[in-house]
Design a protein around this motif. Sequence first.
Motif, short mmCIF file in Angstrom:
data_model
loop_
_atom_site.label_atom_id
_atom_site.label_comp_id
_atom_site.label_asym_id
_atom_site.label_seq_id
_atom_site.Cartn_x
_atom_site.Cartn_y
_atom_site.Cartn_z
N ARG A 244 -29.80 -24.55 14.02
CA ARG A 244 -31.24 -24.60 12.95
C ARG A 244 -31.94 -23.52 14.61
NH1 ARG A 244 -31.58 -26.89 8.40
NH2 ARG A 244 -33.65 -25.48 8.29
N GLY A 246 -34.13 -21.76 14.72
CA GLY A 246 -35.10 -21.96 13.70
C GLY A 246 -36.13 -22.91 13.90
N SER A 247 -35.66 -23.46 13.26
CA SER A 247 -35.81 -24.78 13.17
C SER A 247 -36.63 -26.10 14.95
CB SER A 247 -35.76 -26.37 12.17
OG SER A 247 -34.88 -25.21 11.49
N GLU A 475 -28.61 -18.95 8.78
CA GLU A 475 -29.57 -19.22 8.73
C GLU A 475 -30.72 -18.09 8.80
OE1 GLU A 475 -33.56 -21.98 10.30
OE2 GLU A 475 -31.46 -22.26 11.61
N ILE A 476 -31.13 -17.65 7.44
CA ILE A 476 -32.06 -16.64 7.46
C ILE A 476 -33.69 -17.40 6.71
CG2 ILE A 476 -32.08 -14.80 6.46
CD1 ILE A 476 -29.23 -14.06 6.56
N LYS A 477 -34.45 -17.00 7.67
CA LYS A 477 -35.63 -17.31 7.65
C LYS A 477 -36.18 -18.61 6.98
CE LYS A 477 -37.05 -12.81 6.00
NZ LYS A 477 -37.39 -11.77 5.08
N GLU A 478 -35.42 -19.36 7.81
CA GLU A 478 -35.53 -20.46 7.58
C GLU A 478 -34.92 -21.79 6.87
OE1 GLU A 478 -36.78 -23.54 9.82
OE2 GLU A 478 -37.08 -21.50 10.74
N SER A 479 -33.95 -20.91 6.06
CA SER A 479 -32.89 -21.66 4.75
C SER A 479 -32.07 -21.35 5.40
CB SER A 479 -32.78 -20.50 3.73
OG SER A 479 -34.63 -20.59 3.03
N ASN A 549 -29.16 -8.92 4.79
CA ASN A 549 -30.47 -9.69 4.47
C ASN A 549 -30.96 -9.49 5.27
OD1 ASN A 549 -30.51 -11.36 1.57
ND2 ASN A 549 -28.18 -11.40 2.02
N THR A 550 -30.62 -8.99 6.77
CA THR A 550 -31.48 -9.10 7.96
C THR A 550 -31.57 -8.06 8.44
OG1 THR A 550 -29.49 -9.54 9.29
CG2 THR A 550 -30.26 -11.47 8.77
N SER A 551 -32.30 -7.64 9.43
CA SER A 551 -32.56 -5.94 9.78
C SER A 551 -31.98 -5.81 11.12
CB SER A 551 -34.35 -6.28 10.28
OG SER A 551 -35.55 -6.43 9.29
#
Length: 605
Positions: A244, A246-247, A475-479, A549-551
Amino acid sequence: MKPNLVKSLSSSFSLSLSRHHQNSPFSFHTNINIHSNVRNLQTCNDLTHSHVVKSGFSNDTFTNNNLIKSYIKIVKIDHAHKLFDEMPQRNVVSWTLLMAGYVGLGQPDMALCLFHQMKTTFVMPNEFTFSTLINACSILAKLEIGRRIHALVEVFGYRSDLVVSSSLIDMYGKCNCVDEARLIFDIMCVRNVVSWTSMITAYSQNGQGHLALQLLREFNHFRLEKPNHFMLCSAVSACASLGRLGSGKITHGVVVRLGHDANDVIASALVDMYAKCGCVSYSDKVFRRISNPSVVPYTSMIVGAAKYGLGTLSLRLFQEMIDRSIKPNGITFVGVLHACSHSGLIDKGLELFNCMNGKHGVIPDARHYTCIVDMLGRVGRIDEAHQLAKSVQVGSEDEALLWGTLLSASRLHGRVDIALEASNRVIESNQQVAAAYVILSNTYASAGDWENVHNLRSEMKRTGVFKEPGSSWIEIKESTYLFHARDTSNYSQRKEILSLLRELEGRMKERGHVGVTTGLVFVDVEEEAKEEIVSLHSEKLALAFGLLNTSKGITIRIMKNLRMCMDCHEAFKVISDIVEREFIVRDLNRFHHFKNGSCTCGDFW
């Protein structure tokens, strides 16, 4: 010690004692504390002990307890135990001090023996006794003894004690009983940062990183206290195990804000976390900020670079360690040998292995022999790897890893004969049984021996052995989103995922890419069906989801619980060039960084 210094110290003791109206247990206690910082504390202790005897206080329990404490402080546990044995009267402090001394000096078994002796006396344990004993069980991972001590905690009414409860949480966590640890945590009326840290650490150490992070969020929500560096270290480790990023970055920010970034242990955890999240450049930045790195952060960096396929960097860091006179340990050598194995640096790896003991004083153990078996097996030197595996004497758990490594290499190079022996050795060890069956079955399938494949699969069903299903997560946007092979039923974007995969398959074929199915599908089906099975491997589903789902420009990071298959590896290389994106996949063995149609592993994994 020089005579004049002894005389000076003796005069100092006499002077400090004469300043009291009369000698008393408290004057000796004060005297011990006054001289606890003297350079030669051993001599001071001996002089104090001598004064105690001469002054007639050798029978005083309070004074003797302080002497025991002082002897333990200077790591003279034998002196402390001798004094303890000579005491005419001992109280709970006497027993607990000596127990704690043994635990602190790495002899927890002795603490448990002392408690067994203590139970034959009329001395009742207190909360400090119990926390010391629980810590001993924690170090030894002796669950049954720990449970018996827990029962005594309940009997004596110390369950509500913060230190005792926190120690119990830690003990159950170390013994892999997370549910029992959580039960203790939940029934605590009052919790402090230590109890929260113990529970978070228990989750982190037992492969439940998501629960560790969830509990950390709860702790922050209540804003009871500031997290200490132990809690943050466990949180960082949880992020590492889950991949993770981001976390991990958020936790790193908290570490810096609270001023813990200079701590050697937490810095090493951050190095490890970024490496396990596929950000070796971040690992290097954290590592280079450590002013005086010890073997721990060096080893974390070496292992991280090795997992990423950067064998040359691992070796350079290892040499840097040696040049700075930092002694490598066993884990350091696991890292450099792993680096050599995954980078094809066989000669260098064997050279390092052969000089471990003679040059660096590190005796090779099962982990290092397993690295060498892996190293030889990867380049097709199966017979040499086989001979080495047969010559090594290891325990059952280590044996499973050693022979499992040889089994994987045998499958890779089509050596059914050695694969059969290796699988039998793994199964006999009663460790990793399912993996052994599956790899042997796959070896037969690669050789087209479908009869033996069928027999093995039937045997697995009969004995209740099940293959671990392939899964990947992103993991995308903390999910976090989890995917299983050939299963898109749980996602609202099912149609879009399948459509994108079909489109990518078509574009890959236009570039001349032909999917690799031989040896990858282990049931006897038509080639077209094999292609469909391989096209829906979990990492491909996760990749399609990530692309949707990502840029553009954002690196897609995927974690996988099994080894990445050859077809997916080849497909990811081509797709990275088609969509002009970077992908990082962490599989069971290592990292793969795909960019512009190639992978950092150099197709060597």
